[in-house]
Scaffold this active site. Structure first.
Site, PDB file in Angstrom:
ATOM      1  N   SER A  87     -17.256  -3.343  -8.967  1.00 25.22           N
ATOM      2  CA  SER A  87     -17.591  -3.673  -7.204  1.00 25.22           C
ATOM      3  C   SER A  87     -19.055  -3.064  -8.229  1.00 25.22           C
ATOM      4  CB  SER A  87     -17.350  -1.597  -7.427  1.00 25.22           C
ATOM      5  OG  SER A  87     -18.814  -1.217  -6.830  1.00 25.22           O
ATOM      6  N   ASN A  88     -20.184  -3.624  -7.105  1.00 28.96           N
ATOM      7  CA  ASN A  88     -21.714  -2.961  -7.881  1.00 28.96           C
ATOM      8  C   ASN A  88     -21.716  -1.899  -8.873  1.00 28.96           C
ATOM      9  OD1 ASN A  88     -23.506  -1.346  -5.950  1.00 28.96           O
ATOM     10  ND2 ASN A  88     -21.134  -1.908  -5.147  1.00 28.96           N
ATOM     11  N   TYR A 124     -16.182   6.440 -11.292  1.00 25.17           N
ATOM     12  CA  TYR A 124     -15.662   5.145 -10.143  1.00 25.17           C
ATOM     13  C   TYR A 124     -16.037   3.814 -10.851  1.00 25.17           C
ATOM     14  CZ  TYR A 124     -15.025   1.963  -6.524  1.00 25.17           C
ATOM     15  OH  TYR A 124     -15.011   0.528  -5.538  1.00 25.17           O
ATOM     16  N   ASP A 162       1.460  -1.425   0.289  1.00 24.55           N
ATOM     17  CA  ASP A 162      -0.100  -0.062   0.300  1.00 24.55           C
ATOM     18  C   ASP A 162       0.905   1.493  -0.062  1.00 24.55           C
ATOM     19  OD1 ASP A 162      -2.337   1.852   0.458  1.00 24.55           O
ATOM     20  OD2 ASP A 162      -3.567  -0.025   0.826  1.00 24.55           O
ATOM     21  N   GLY A 190      -6.615  -2.536  -4.794  1.00 27.30           N
ATOM     22  CA  GLY A 190      -5.427  -0.873  -4.643  1.00 27.30           C
ATOM     23  C   GLY A 190      -6.286  -0.531  -5.535  1.00 27.30           C
ATOM     24  N   GLY A 191      -6.498   1.250  -4.984  1.00 23.97           N
ATOM     25  CA  GLY A 191      -6.184   1.795  -5.815  1.00 23.97           C
ATOM     26  C   GLY A 191      -7.899   2.762  -4.871  1.00 23.97           C
ATOM     27  N   LYS A 217     -13.998   0.228 -12.706  1.00 23.30           N
ATOM     28  CA  LYS A 217     -14.394  -0.924 -12.193  1.00 23.30           C
ATOM     29  C   LYS A 217     -14.889  -1.603 -13.593  1.00 23.30           C
ATOM     30  CE  LYS A 217     -13.592  -0.506  -8.219  1.00 23.30           C
ATOM     31  NZ  LYS A 217     -12.274  -1.227  -7.629  1.00 23.30           N
ATOM     32  N   ARG A 253     -29.689   0.823   2.391  1.00 27.87           N
ATOM     33  CA  ARG A 253     -29.243  -0.049   1.322  1.00 27.87           C
ATOM     34  C   ARG A 253     -28.366  -1.430   1.957  1.00 27.87           C
ATOM     35  NH1 ARG A 253     -24.256   0.961  -1.816  1.00 27.87           N
ATOM     36  NH2 ARG A 253     -25.166   0.548  -4.452  1.00 27.87           N
ATOM     37  N   SER A 290     -20.722  -3.895  -0.343  1.00 25.29           N
ATOM     38  CA  SER A 290     -20.298  -3.089   0.474  1.00 25.29           C
ATOM     39  C   SER A 290     -19.612  -4.026   1.454  1.00 25.29           C
ATOM     40  CB  SER A 290     -21.195  -2.462   0.866  1.00 25.29           C
ATOM     41  OG  SER A 290     -21.944  -1.580  -0.127  1.00 25.29           O
TER      42      SER A 290
END
Length: 274
Positions: free
Chosen positions: A113-114, A142, A34, A74-75, A146, A182, A171
Site C-alpha cells: 500500500s501507499n 496498517y 476468503d 487478504g487482510g 504493509k 486525492r 486506491s
C-alpha cells in the site's frame, strides 16, 4: 496443456471482487479464498471457491496445493487495533508465504500500500515521481503491516528463491470519486489493476520487486518506471474525472503534504478514512 492455477486470497474484498472477472482467462483456474461468503462458480467459470483465513496454516496449506502463483490480497484493508493488525496482516502474510514455500509455489504477488510510505512528502520524488523502492515511512499500524509485508517478501525471495512482487497500491475502486481530490493522484482503475497483475504474473524471473500500483494519472506523485519494466502498460487516467473532483474541498495540512493523505493525522488503531 495443463491449466494455470492462481490463488487469490481476500477474493471477497473490494479488490478481489473487482479482479475475479478481469483475471479470468482460457486455461486458467482461479482459486478464491476468503473468510467472507462469496458466490460460487458461475456457469462456464473456472473457479474454485474456498472459505478460510490467511491466519489458518492448515487452510492456507490446502489452498496453496497445486497452484502456480498466489495473489495475496487478504487482510485488513484499513487501520485497526495493533493486535488485529499484527494477527491478520503480519502473521497472516507470514502464514501465506510459508504455505506457498512449502507447496513449491514459484511466485507470489503481495498487495502492499501507499501507506507503507505514507509519511513521505508528495513532492519528494521530483518530476519522475517517488521511486517504488523508497524506504518505508508508514503512517499507521496498517502502514507498518504493509512495510512488514514487503520485508517478508524480500526475505522469502532471498532465502528460498521465490519470485515476489510487492505492489504499493494507491486506491483501487471502480472510479476515483469516493476518494475525493486525492483520487486524482492515487487511483488504480480496476482494468489497470488487472493489467498490472497480468504483467506481474507473466514477467520472466522478476526476483524480488517493489512497484507502485496506480494508473497513469496526470497528477500521480509516484514512479511507474518499475512497473513498466515488468510489462505494465496502464491505459486509464483519473484526470477523466477531474471536473467532478476539483469542485470538492482541497486537502490541507498533512493530508495535502504527505503521500498517506488523511491517514497521517487519523488516530492510530481506529478505522481511518480512504
Amino acid at each position: 496443456m495443463t491449466d494455470q492455477h492462481i490463488l487469490i486470497t481476500g477474493s471477497a474484498g473490494i479488490v478481489g471482487t473487482l479482479m475475479r472477472p478481469r483475471l479470468r482467462r482460457p486455461g486458467r483456474v482461479l482459486r478464491l479464498l476468503d473468510v467472507a461468503p462469496q458466490p460460487g462458480a458461475a456457469p462456464g467459470e473456472a473457479a474454485e471457491v474456498l472459505t478460510g483465513s490467511v491466519t489458518d496454516s492448515h487452510a492456507m496449506a490446502a489452498a496453496c496445493a497445486g497452484v502456480d502463483a498466489v495473489i495475496h490480497l487478504g487482510g485488513l484493508s484499513r487501520e485497526s487495533s495493533w493486535e488485529s493488525t499484527l494477527d491478520v496482516n503480519i502473521n497472516g502474510t507470514h502464514t501465506v508465504l510459508e504455505a506457498a514455500r512449502e507447496a513449491g509455489v514459484g511466485r507470489v504477488l503481495l498487495a502492499s500500500s501507499n501507506h507503507a510510505v505514507g509519511f513521505r512528502r508528495s513532492d519528494e520524488g521530483g518530476p519522475g515521481g517517488l521511486p517504488a523502492d523508497s524506504s518505508p515511512r508508514p503512517d499507521t499500524y496498517y502502514g507498518v503491516s504493509k512495510a512488514t509485508m514487503e520485508a517478508l517478501g524480500s526475505l522469502y525471495h532471498s532465502r528460498f528463491g521465490m519470485d515476489v512482487i510487492a505492489v504499493r497500491i494507491g486506491s483501487c475502486f471502480e472510479t476515483p470519486l469516493p476518494l475525493g481530490r486525492r483520487g486524482l493522484a492515487t487511483w488504480l482503475s480496476p482494468d489497470d489493476c488487472a493489467r498490472l497483475f497480468e504483467a506481474c504474473l507473466s514477467a520472466p524471473v522478476p526476483g524480488y520487486r517493489l512497484i507502485w500500483g496506480v494508473s497513469d494519472n496526470t497528477r500521480r506523485v509516484c514512479s511507474l518506471a518499475e512497473a513498466r519494466a515488468l510489462g505494465y502498460a496502464p491505459q486509464d487516467n483519473a484526470e477523466t474525472y477531474a471536473d467532478q473532483l476539483l469542485g470538492l474541498p482541497a486537502p490541507t495540512g498533512a493530508a495535502a503534504e504527505y503521500v498517506g493523505g488523511p491517514f497521517c493525522t487519523a488516530p492510530l488503531g481506529e478505522v481511518n478514512p480512504l
